[in-house]
Design a protein around this motif. Structure first.
Motif, PDB file in Angstrom:
ATOM      1  N   ALA A 474       0.858  -1.188   0.000  1.00  0.00           N
ATOM      2  CA  ALA A 474       0.000   0.000   0.000  1.00  0.00           C
ATOM      3  C   ALA A 474       0.891   1.234   0.000  1.00  0.00           C
ATOM      4  O   ALA A 474       1.833   1.341   0.790  1.00  0.00           O
ATOM      5  CB  ALA A 474      -0.914  -0.010   1.220  1.00  0.00           C
ATOM      6  N   THR A 475       0.604   2.198  -0.890  1.00  0.00           N
ATOM      7  CA  THR A 475       1.506   3.330  -1.057  1.00  0.00           C
ATOM      8  C   THR A 475       0.748   4.611  -1.384  1.00  0.00           C
ATOM      9  O   THR A 475      -0.319   4.570  -1.999  1.00  0.00           O
ATOM     10  CB  THR A 475       2.529   3.045  -2.169  1.00  0.00           C
ATOM     11  OG1 THR A 475       3.399   4.170  -2.323  1.00  0.00           O
ATOM     12  CG2 THR A 475       1.837   2.754  -3.480  1.00  0.00           C
ATOM     13  N   ARG A 476       1.316   5.728  -0.970  1.00  0.00           N
ATOM     14  CA  ARG A 476       0.766   7.027  -1.319  1.00  0.00           C
ATOM     15  C   ARG A 476       1.452   7.605  -2.545  1.00  0.00           C
ATOM     16  O   ARG A 476       0.820   8.199  -3.400  1.00  0.00           O
ATOM     17  CB  ARG A 476       0.945   8.018  -0.156  1.00  0.00           C
ATOM     18  CG  ARG A 476       0.147   7.676   1.091  1.00  0.00           C
ATOM     19  CD  ARG A 476       0.206   8.830   2.077  1.00  0.00           C
ATOM     20  NE  ARG A 476       1.575   9.136   2.479  1.00  0.00           N
ATOM     21  CZ  ARG A 476       2.149   8.666   3.563  1.00  0.00           C
ATOM     22  NH1 ARG A 476       1.493   7.858   4.367  1.00  0.00           N
ATOM     23  NH2 ARG A 476       3.384   9.007   3.876  1.00  0.00           N
ATOM     24  N   SER A 477       2.743   7.409  -2.634  1.00  0.00           N
ATOM     25  CA  SER A 477       3.524   8.065  -3.677  1.00  0.00           C
ATOM     26  C   SER A 477       4.124   7.102  -4.685  1.00  0.00           C
ATOM     27  O   SER A 477       4.553   7.510  -5.752  1.00  0.00           O
ATOM     28  CB  SER A 477       4.656   8.880  -3.043  1.00  0.00           C
ATOM     29  OG  SER A 477       5.532   8.012  -2.331  1.00  0.00           O
ATOM     30  N   GLY A 478       4.171   5.817  -4.348  1.00  0.00           N
ATOM     31  CA  GLY A 478       4.834   4.862  -5.215  1.00  0.00           C
ATOM     32  C   GLY A 478       6.273   4.627  -4.820  1.00  0.00           C
ATOM     33  O   GLY A 478       6.930   3.710  -5.318  1.00  0.00           O
ATOM     34  N   ASP A 479       6.789   5.436  -3.904  1.00  0.00           N
ATOM     35  CA  ASP A 479       8.175   5.294  -3.445  1.00  0.00           C
ATOM     36  C   ASP A 479       8.253   4.689  -2.045  1.00  0.00           C
ATOM     37  O   ASP A 479       9.204   3.974  -1.716  1.00  0.00           O
ATOM     38  CB  ASP A 479       8.879   6.657  -3.438  1.00  0.00           C
ATOM     39  CG  ASP A 479       8.955   7.251  -4.835  1.00  0.00           C
ATOM     40  OD1 ASP A 479       9.133   6.475  -5.788  1.00  0.00           O
ATOM     41  OD2 ASP A 479       8.827   8.480  -4.971  1.00  0.00           O
TER      42      ASP A 479
END
Length: 532
Positions: A474-479
């Motif tokens: 699970a990610t907000r930014s992809g990083d």
């Protein structure tokens, strides 16, 4: 007896005529009185016999006609769909409720005077009109209304950009089914006289629009000598009409139709092109709504494939959860009783998202159920799944799977992990977290492979967490990613609480981490604990 409708000064009057003669005229001593100056005192005679209607003019000043063809003092039979006019005052058979979908008339053939084919370009004048209405058209196709309301809005939209008395949208119920009227718009002056009027389109026009995906225009039908012996394509004094295909880039799903009975309004190719552009946009929107409806249905079917009741034996607790990031997805879980009395636990993840992944998910569940019913061992189950799914799925698809066989008595858990996210075990005594690593590659990735079977033992108080990669990734930014810390923390914090508390804690932590952003992948979680 036959039911008719008479339109006088814009008002529709129902009539019921029994077998016999019925005199029509302006004088009050007639059986049917028409208080219109152009109608003669004793204008015509109607004769009803069984289901037939016969008409005879009585030498009236302004004449009587059937579908635009004048009649004299010889009795003429009026067809079932004919319109009889007494000095322009129309009379037709009432439309029965069960005739509402009978929109095609196969006993008349009317040829179009103009055809606009899909490979032709728009004229400069039509292009300018389309550009002017683009913002309004965008609002229409961006509408969140359901299909029924959108069809109504589409008819109203056409009335704003084409001078018309009537707009009708006809659509089928699926490929190969009949057309029926779905929505209509009527001008204020026509609303009372046409609210129940039957639309009569010739099969020639319908065939032209549906089979060739061409828009057609019929102009001056009453004045065109080609139609002198064929009658009007409509009830009423039709002057000009157009029909454009509702083409959704896949197939023609219906027709958008307009007509006008005012002599000063005569449609041309520019009008036909404007109607065609509108019909294309509306059709694509309707297809989108149809697909959304089908996806919602698929989602209900998919969720129905997951178990409602979890057959967990005494001394064990089990909690399962699945949240799809789209309407349908590729994650799955199951809990099945084995023929030998043990329990099969399954959690998997199909590569990809949306409808293709959901179809692969369904195929995987069906295969696992079948193999389980046959008592297939874990050692044989993985190769069978790999082979069967490899033949069924698209080349780019594969399925990661954790499949475990639980012995309730001993706590022994035999499993294979086909490329799936490693499950976590919280040991109550030591408070340690153990990981169950992969025992082979994902199924359906290659036609061959070694799928080893491993095992562990769950002691009283130990908790197993199996999950899809939608949780740690699970990610907000992809990083940056949610990771496994939240899973481990929930296992330790709620080691003595009900297993549902672990699930709630993990989901709440993910929600806080995403900060109101939507999850980009399905989230599936299974919590198993040996409680006694």
């Amino acid at each position: 007896m036959i039911e008719f409708e008479l339109v006088v000064n814009g008002q529709l009057t129902p009539l019921q005529l029994v077998d016999g003669l019925h005199r029509v005229g302006r004088a009050p001593d007639n059986d049917i009185t028409i208080s219109v100056p152009s109608v003669s005192k004793h204008h015509a005679v109607l004769r009803v016999e069984g289901g037939a209607l016969f008409v005879r003019d009585l030498g009236s000043t302004n004449g009587t006609d059937i579908d635009g063809k004048p009649i004299g003092n010889e009795e003429i039979e009026a067809g079932k769909h004919a319109t009889v006019r007494f000095a322009g005052v129309p009379l037709w058979r009432a439309v029965r409720q069960d005739d509402s979908t009978a929109t095609l008339s196969r006993d008349e053939e009317v040829s179009p005077s103009t055809i606009y084919r899909p490979d032709e370009d728009y004229s400069e004048s039509a292009r300018a009109r389309i550009v002017d209405m683009l913002s309004n058209l965008f609002e229409l196709v961006a509408s969140e209304a359901d299909a029924q309301e959108l069809e109504r809005q589409a008819c109203g939209f056409v009335s704003r950009f084409v001078d018309t008395d009537r707009v009708i949208l006809l659509q089928d119920e699926g490929e190969g089914t009949e057309l029926s009227v779905k929505a209509q718009w009527l001008s204020q002056g026509k609303a009372s006289t046409q609210s129940q009027e039957r639309l009569r389109l010739s099969t020639t026009l319908v065939g032209q629009v549906l089979s060739e995906r061409s828009s057609v225009l019929v102009a001056n039908t009453l004045n065109d000598p080609r139609f002198a012996d064929q009658g009007s394509i409509l009830h009423l004094d039709l002057k000009s009409a157009m029909a454009a295909p509702l083409f959704d880039n896949q197939r023609v799903r219906g027709i958008l139709y307009v007509d006008c009975s005012r002599p000063q309004v005569q449609y041309d190719t520019e009008d036909l092109q404007v109607l065609t552009a509108t019909a294309n946009a509306v059709a694509v929107k309707l297809r989108t709504l149809t697909l959304e409806k089908e996806i919602r249905t698929a989602a209900r079917i998919q969720m129905a494939m997951l178990p409602e009741d979890l057959p967990v034996p005494e001394g064990w607790s089990l909690d399962c959860h699945l949240t799809m990031c789209r309407e349908v997805g590729g994650d799955l879980y199951h809990c099945l009783p084995r023929p030998d009395g043990r329990t099969l636990l399954v959690l998997g993840d199909v590569a990809g998202k949306g409808v293709p992944a959901s179809l692969a998910m369904a195929a995987t569940i069906v295969l696992i159920r079948s193999l389980n019913d046959l008592g297939t061992s874990l050692e044989d189950m993985a190769p069978h799944l790999n082979s069967q799914l490899g033949e069924s799925l698209a080349p780019e698809q594969f399925v990661t799977l954790f499949v475990a066989e639980l012995d309730h008595e001993t706590g022994r858990l035999r499993y294979f992990n086909a490329g799936h996210e490693p499950p976590r075990i919280h040991r109550k005594v030591s408070d340690a977290i153990e990981e169950l690593p992969s025992t082979g590659r994902p199924t359906a990735m290659l036609p061959f492979g070694d799928f080893g079977v491993s095992e562990c033992t769950l002691e009283i108080g130990d908790t197993l967490a199996v999950f899809s990669d939608g949780i740690p990734e699970a990610t907000r930014s992809g990083d940056e990613f949610f990771g496994l810390e939240g899973v481990d923390a929930a296992l330790r914090t709620h080691a003595t609480d009900h297993v549902s508390a672990i699930r709630q804690s993990i989901l709440a932590a993910i929600e806080d981490y995403l900060e109101a952003e939507r999850a980009s992948d399905d989230i599936t979680l299974m919590i198993l604990r040996r409680s006694a």
